[in-house]
Scaffold this motif. Structure first.
Motif, PDB file in Angstrom:
ATOM      1  N   HIS A   1       0.823  -1.212   0.000  1.00 11.37           N
ATOM      2  CA  HIS A   1       0.000   0.000   0.000  1.00 11.37           C
ATOM      3  C   HIS A   1       0.865   1.274   0.000  1.00 11.37           C
ATOM      4  O   HIS A   1       0.657   2.169  -0.826  1.00 11.37           O
ATOM      5  CB  HIS A   1      -0.931  -0.016   1.212  1.00 11.37           C
ATOM      6  CG  HIS A   1      -1.801   1.183   1.301  1.00 11.37           C
ATOM      7  ND1 HIS A   1      -2.743   1.501   0.341  1.00 11.37           N
ATOM      8  CD2 HIS A   1      -1.881   2.163   2.230  1.00 11.37           C
ATOM      9  CE1 HIS A   1      -3.355   2.609   0.675  1.00 11.37           C
ATOM     10  NE2 HIS A   1      -2.844   3.049   1.820  1.00 11.37           N
TER      11      HIS A   1
ATOM     12  N   HIS B   1       1.706   1.461  -3.885  1.00 12.20           N
ATOM     13  CA  HIS B   1       0.439   2.154  -4.133  1.00 12.20           C
ATOM     14  C   HIS B   1      -0.719   1.226  -4.491  1.00 12.20           C
ATOM     15  O   HIS B   1      -1.651   1.637  -5.185  1.00 12.20           O
ATOM     16  CB  HIS B   1       0.613   3.250  -5.194  1.00 12.20           C
ATOM     17  CG  HIS B   1       1.792   4.113  -4.915  1.00 12.20           C
ATOM     18  ND1 HIS B   1       1.840   4.982  -3.835  1.00 12.20           N
ATOM     19  CD2 HIS B   1       3.003   4.212  -5.525  1.00 12.20           C
ATOM     20  CE1 HIS B   1       3.014   5.580  -3.817  1.00 12.20           C
ATOM     21  NE2 HIS B   1       3.746   5.136  -4.811  1.00 12.20           N
TER      22      HIS B   1
ATOM     23  N   SER C   1       4.663  -1.286  -9.493  1.00 14.59           N
ATOM     24  CA  SER C   1       3.683  -0.512  -8.736  1.00 14.59           C
ATOM     25  C   SER C   1       2.296  -0.725  -9.315  1.00 14.59           C
ATOM     26  O   SER C   1       2.136  -1.166 -10.462  1.00 14.59           O
ATOM     27  CB  SER C   1       4.031   0.981  -8.799  1.00 14.59           C
ATOM     28  OG  SER C   1       5.206   1.230  -8.082  1.00 14.59           O
TER      29      SER C   1
END
Length: 150
Positions: free
Chosen positions: A51, A55, A148
């Protein structure tokens, strides 16, 4: 007394509580305290790391969902979905004292035979492996870094 095992992951302010000589860690995904096992320690660090650093939205992560494999009921450690509800990352976590072996990769590969998710993560909190699956070619590639979200 709970002693935090140092992991090869960024630390985060884990919410640890104690009840009747047992330690619990707060799981931000399920919004409840879970028994703090070594594997759970690794999983919660990874949820936070995915997280914060990569992301991945918490709302798209799902812990310990069930699947049927050769008539046996199994549970994955973590699946992350995209905004269309398609699985994009399947993770298998082990306790820091558990060595990552070929059997660990067989385990996640067996789970993925049901899920068909293109990105795999295997970690014991110390060693981390990332793999991209090419289903068309029936091949895989180890990655040096996890991509990501998005």
């Amino acid at each position: 007394m709970f002693t935090a095992v140092p992991l090869n992951l960024p630390s985060y302010p884990a919410k640890i509580s104690k009840k009747a000589d047992q330690y619990y860690i707060f799981d931000a995904l399920r919004k409840k305290h879970l028994l703090l096992t070594p594997e759970e320690w690794v999983r919660q660090h990874w949820v936070n790391h995915l997280h914060q650093h990569y992301h991945y939205p918490l709302s798209l992560m799902h812990i310990e969902g069930g699947l049927k494999l050769n008539s046996l009921q199994k549970r994955h450690d973590l699946v992350v979905y995209n905004r269309l509800g398609q699985g994009i990352l399947l993770a298998e976590f082990k306790a820091p004292t558990v060595k990552i072996t070929e059997n660990t990769f067989h385990q996640i590969a067996n789970y993925n035979s049901q899920y068909k998710i293109p990105l795999l993560l295997v970690s014991n909190g110390i060693e981390h492996y990332y793999c991209r699956i090419d289903f068309e070619k029936g091949d895989f590639t180890f990655l040096s870094e996890l991509p990501s979200f998005g």
